[in-house]
Motif scaffolding. Structure first.
Motif, short mmCIF file in Angstrom:
data_model
loop_
_atom_site.label_atom_id
_atom_site.label_comp_id
_atom_site.label_asym_id
_atom_site.label_seq_id
_atom_site.Cartn_x
_atom_site.Cartn_y
_atom_site.Cartn_z
N ARG A 230 15.96 -5.44 3.20
CA ARG A 230 15.04 -6.03 2.23
C ARG A 230 13.64 -5.51 2.46
O ARG A 230 13.12 -5.56 3.58
N SER A 231 13.03 -5.00 1.40
CA SER A 231 11.65 -4.53 1.47
C SER A 231 10.73 -5.61 0.93
O SER A 231 10.95 -6.12 -0.17
N THR A 232 9.70 -5.95 1.68
CA THR A 232 8.72 -6.92 1.23
C THR A 232 7.40 -6.25 0.84
O THR A 232 6.49 -6.90 0.33
N SER A 233 7.31 -4.94 1.10
CA SER A 233 6.10 -4.18 0.78
C SER A 233 6.48 -2.72 0.58
O SER A 233 7.47 -2.25 1.14
N ARG A 234 5.69 -2.01 -0.22
CA ARG A 234 5.89 -0.58 -0.40
C ARG A 234 5.30 0.24 0.74
O ARG A 234 5.39 1.47 0.75
N GLN A 235 4.70 -0.44 1.71
CA GLN A 235 4.06 0.25 2.83
C GLN A 235 5.04 1.15 3.58
O GLN A 235 4.70 2.27 3.98
N SER A 236 6.27 0.68 3.77
CA SER A 236 7.25 1.47 4.52
C SER A 236 7.59 2.77 3.80
O SER A 236 7.85 3.79 4.43
N TYR A 237 7.56 2.76 2.46
CA TYR A 237 7.82 3.98 1.70
C TYR A 237 6.69 4.98 1.92
O TYR A 237 6.93 6.20 2.07
N ALA A 238 5.46 4.49 1.92
CA ALA A 238 4.30 5.36 2.10
C ALA A 238 4.28 5.96 3.50
O ALA A 238 4.02 7.16 3.68
N GLU A 239 4.55 5.15 4.50
CA GLU A 239 4.58 5.64 5.88
C GLU A 239 5.68 6.70 6.04
O GLU A 239 5.49 7.72 6.72
N GLY A 240 6.82 6.47 5.42
CA GLY A 240 7.91 7.44 5.48
C GLY A 240 7.54 8.75 4.81
O GLY A 240 7.91 9.83 5.29
N ALA A 241 6.78 8.68 3.71
CA ALA A 241 6.36 9.90 3.01
C ALA A 241 5.45 10.76 3.89
O ALA A 241 5.57 11.99 3.92
N LEU A 242 4.54 10.12 4.62
CA LEU A 242 3.67 10.88 5.52
C LEU A 242 4.47 11.47 6.68
O LEU A 242 4.19 12.58 7.15
N ARG A 243 5.48 10.74 7.13
CA ARG A 243 6.35 11.27 8.18
C ARG A 243 7.12 12.48 7.68
O ARG A 243 7.33 13.45 8.41
N ALA A 244 7.53 12.43 6.41
CA ALA A 244 8.23 13.56 5.80
C ALA A 244 7.32 14.78 5.74
O ALA A 244 7.75 15.91 5.97
N ALA A 245 6.05 14.56 5.42
CA ALA A 245 5.10 15.67 5.35
C ALA A 245 4.92 16.33 6.72
O ALA A 245 4.87 17.56 6.84
N ALA A 246 4.84 15.51 7.76
CA ALA A 246 4.71 16.05 9.12
C ALA A 246 5.92 16.93 9.46
O ALA A 246 5.78 17.98 10.09
N PHE A 247 7.10 16.50 9.02
CA PHE A 247 8.32 17.29 9.24
C PHE A 247 8.22 18.63 8.53
O PHE A 247 8.66 19.67 9.05
N LEU A 248 7.65 18.66 7.33
CA LEU A 248 7.58 19.87 6.53
C LEU A 248 6.56 20.89 7.04
O LEU A 248 6.53 22.03 6.56
N GLN A 249 5.73 20.49 7.99
CA GLN A 249 4.70 21.41 8.46
C GLN A 249 5.29 22.73 8.95
O GLN A 249 4.67 23.78 8.79
N ASN A 250 6.46 22.67 9.55
CA ASN A 250 7.09 23.88 10.08
C ASN A 250 8.24 24.37 9.21
O ASN A 250 9.10 25.13 9.67
N GLN A 251 8.28 23.92 7.95
CA GLN A 251 9.34 24.33 7.02
C GLN A 251 8.71 25.04 5.83
O GLN A 251 8.16 24.41 4.95
N PRO A 252 8.75 26.38 5.79
CA PRO A 252 8.12 27.10 4.67
C PRO A 252 8.82 26.88 3.34
O PRO A 252 8.19 26.90 2.28
N LYS A 253 10.13 26.66 3.37
CA LYS A 253 10.89 26.38 2.15
C LYS A 253 12.21 25.74 2.54
O LYS A 253 12.59 25.71 3.70
N GLY A 254 12.90 25.17 1.53
CA GLY A 254 14.19 24.53 1.80
C GLY A 254 14.25 23.12 1.24
O GLY A 254 13.25 22.56 0.78
N TRP A 255 15.47 22.56 1.27
CA TRP A 255 15.78 21.24 0.69
C TRP A 255 16.14 20.30 1.82
O TRP A 255 17.06 20.55 2.59
N PHE A 256 15.43 19.18 1.93
CA PHE A 256 15.64 18.25 3.04
C PHE A 256 15.64 16.82 2.52
O PHE A 256 15.17 16.53 1.41
N ASP A 257 16.18 15.91 3.34
CA ASP A 257 16.11 14.48 3.03
C ASP A 257 15.60 13.74 4.25
O ASP A 257 15.28 14.35 5.28
#
Length: 265
Positions: A230-257
């Motif tokens: 159960r989500s009570t706030s969209r905060q967890s989605y935003a935090e996850g998006a920034l974590r995804a960006a950090a992962f992409l720092q070393n990925q020049p291209k490709g499809w990830f989840d």
């Protein structure tokens, strides 16, 4: 990390902007909205009482100038427009939009020859941990259990079932050696007959301001197992998006989840 945010004046867009502005290793460089948005030309941080000097714009090239990442939680048509602009600008994408058709998803995947994309119907770390738990549960409970997925969201959500619910169904079906397309039951009405063994049922609730509730029921003889998030706030989605960006720092291209991002594969 330098970010542009699509749908900057929506609930999720505002949460993303707030999270970026509060992060020590993130910078807001662009804020995108549709051409008829009444807030075009205003400061993207005005809703927080902050001056960011980033103005909300519908000019994709201008909004992406200087950005390394575009976070997009909008709608399929908008995301696909943003995709073409991101490809031209060499900007990586974090996409949380849901409701894509199979053809639209192929269009997204085709862009990964040029840029890196993290695509996930739910960026929450908790939801993605739940997906891993469901994978194990589905493997253990692969005989004698009927599976139902119940999801609830706010009255403004336009697609059903939710992308997260569908992803849960896909994970369960794959864990049991099947395709969700062969098992899913999305609607029941009238005289349906007995439940067909092995199917995965979906039920959808829409109302109020529910952020997002998901429950998977494994119903057997004499017992029932329920796994819920159960989500009570969209905060967890935003935090996850920034974590995804950090992962992409070393990925020049490709499809990830998010399973890639969290090292759960």
């Amino acid at each position: 990390m330098k970010f542009a945010v699509a749908g900057a004046t929506g609930k999720m867009g505002k949460m993303l902007i707030d999270t970026i502005l509060r992060s020590s290793n993130a910078q807001l460089t662009g804020a995108l909205e549709h051409p008829s948005c009444p807030l075009l030309g205003t400061d993207a941080g005005a809703f927080l009482g902050q001056q960011t000097n980033v103005l909300i714009t519908s000019d994709l090239a201008k909004g992406l100038a200087g950005a390394e990442y575009l976070i997009d939680f909008t709608r399929p048509e908008g995301t696909l427009l943003h995709l073409e602009a991101a490809k031209r600008a060499g900007v990586k994408m974090i996409i949380g939009t849901t409701g894509f058709t199979a053809e639209q998803l192929q269009q997204l995947r085709g862009a990964t020859d040029t840029i890196a994309i993290v695509f996930a119907p739910n960026m929450s770390v908790g939801v993605n941990a739940t997906l891993k738990i469901l994978q194990v549960a589905a493997q253990l409970l692969n005989q004698g259990y009927d599976i139902e997925i119940v999801e609830a969201h706010h009255r403004h959500k336009v697609d059903a079932p939710s992308g997260t619910a569908i992803k849960m169904g896909e994970v369960i079906a794959k864990a049991q050696g099947h395709s969700l397309a062969d098992l899913a039951v999305y609607a029941r009405e009238g005289h349906t007959g007995e439940r067909k063994p092995g199917t995965i049922g979906f039920a959808t609730i829409r109302g109020g301001d529910i952020v997002g509730d998901h429950t998977v029921i494994f119903a057997g003889e004499g017992e029932r197992i329920e796994i819920s998030h159960r989500s009570t706030s969209r905060q967890s989605y935003a935090e996850g998006a920034l974590r995804a960006a950090a992962f992409l720092q070393n990925q020049p291209k490709g499809w990830f989840d998010m399973q890639d991002v969290l090292g759960l594969k």
